[in-house]
Design a protein around this motif. Structure first.
Motif: not given
Length: 226
Positions: A54-60, A66-69, A81-91, A93-99
């Protein structure tokens, strides 16, 4: 379907363009299943497995966060969104980061069978609604939360004419074999009540009969077999 929906993704691949500009192809299979709870676990550890999943975030779901923040992200459709942000997995945590790298992104949202009407309409909403912040927000039209994704799609007039079924056939033709296209056409006729099924058939006929033509049948025979 609840806010724990998921999209099964395939690994992207880098290709090289003639002008030496990298291109990233992201294949995304839009099954929209709640698969985050399908992790393997040891007997007796079921509750912990569910809690961890339940703690895992998917691309969706990460797209919703991302839209909330990020107000800038709300101007884009999910496929953009893929054109402007990259989906990354760090420590963990899964999240979208500005490309930052200049990439051309080709995003494929594969079709969902029309028999699975809620998942089909979820995909339809993601294609047509910018900046949703949750599944509930995606179902909200003019301040009213629809009980289902189908109701929300209807409220946005996305199911009003046959253009949605034409696009569904076109999308499927890009990667489905003719036999499956024919089954999709039958499903649309049985479950979706297109207003002009004959026109839809004639419009998609080249793709529907492709295998029969390839096997040596003339056009009329291939049409009859189709």
């Amino acid at each position: 379907m609840n806010d724990n929906g998921n999209i099964e993704t395939k690994k992207g691949t880098h290709q090289q363009l003639d002008e030496d500009e990298p291109k990233f192809v992201w294949d995304e299979k839009s099954t929209f299943l709640d698969t985050r709870y399908s992790d393997f676990f040891q007997p007796g550890n079921e509750e912990q497995a569910v809690a961890n999943a339940a703690l895992k975030e998917t691309t969706l779901t990460a797209f919703f966060i991302l839209n909330r923040d990020n107000e800038e992200a709300r101007q884009y459709f999910y496929r953009e969104i893929f054109n402007h942000f990259a989906f990354v997995k760090v420590c963990g945590r899964n999240y979208w980061k500005r490309r930052v790298q200049n990439l051309k992104i080709i995003v494929r949202l594969y079709t969902v069978g029309v028999r699975q009407i809620e998942r089909f309409c979820l995909r339809l909403l993601l294609i047509n609604v910018k900046g949703p912040t949750s599944f509930e927000n995606l179902r909200t039209v003019n301040g009213v939360v629809s009980p289902t994704f189908k109701a929300a799609a209807a409220a946005l007039n996305l199911l009003e004419d046959d253009s949605v079924w034409e696009r569904t056939m076109d999308d499927a033709a890009a990667f489905e074999i003719p036999e499956r296209l024919r089954q999709l056409f039958v499903d649309i006729c049985l479950f979706c009540n297109p207003t002009d099924a004959l026109y839809l058939f004639e419009r998609s006929l080249p793709q529907l009969r492709e295998d029969f033509i390839r096997n040596g049948h003339d056009a009329e025979k291939a049409k009859n077999l189709t």
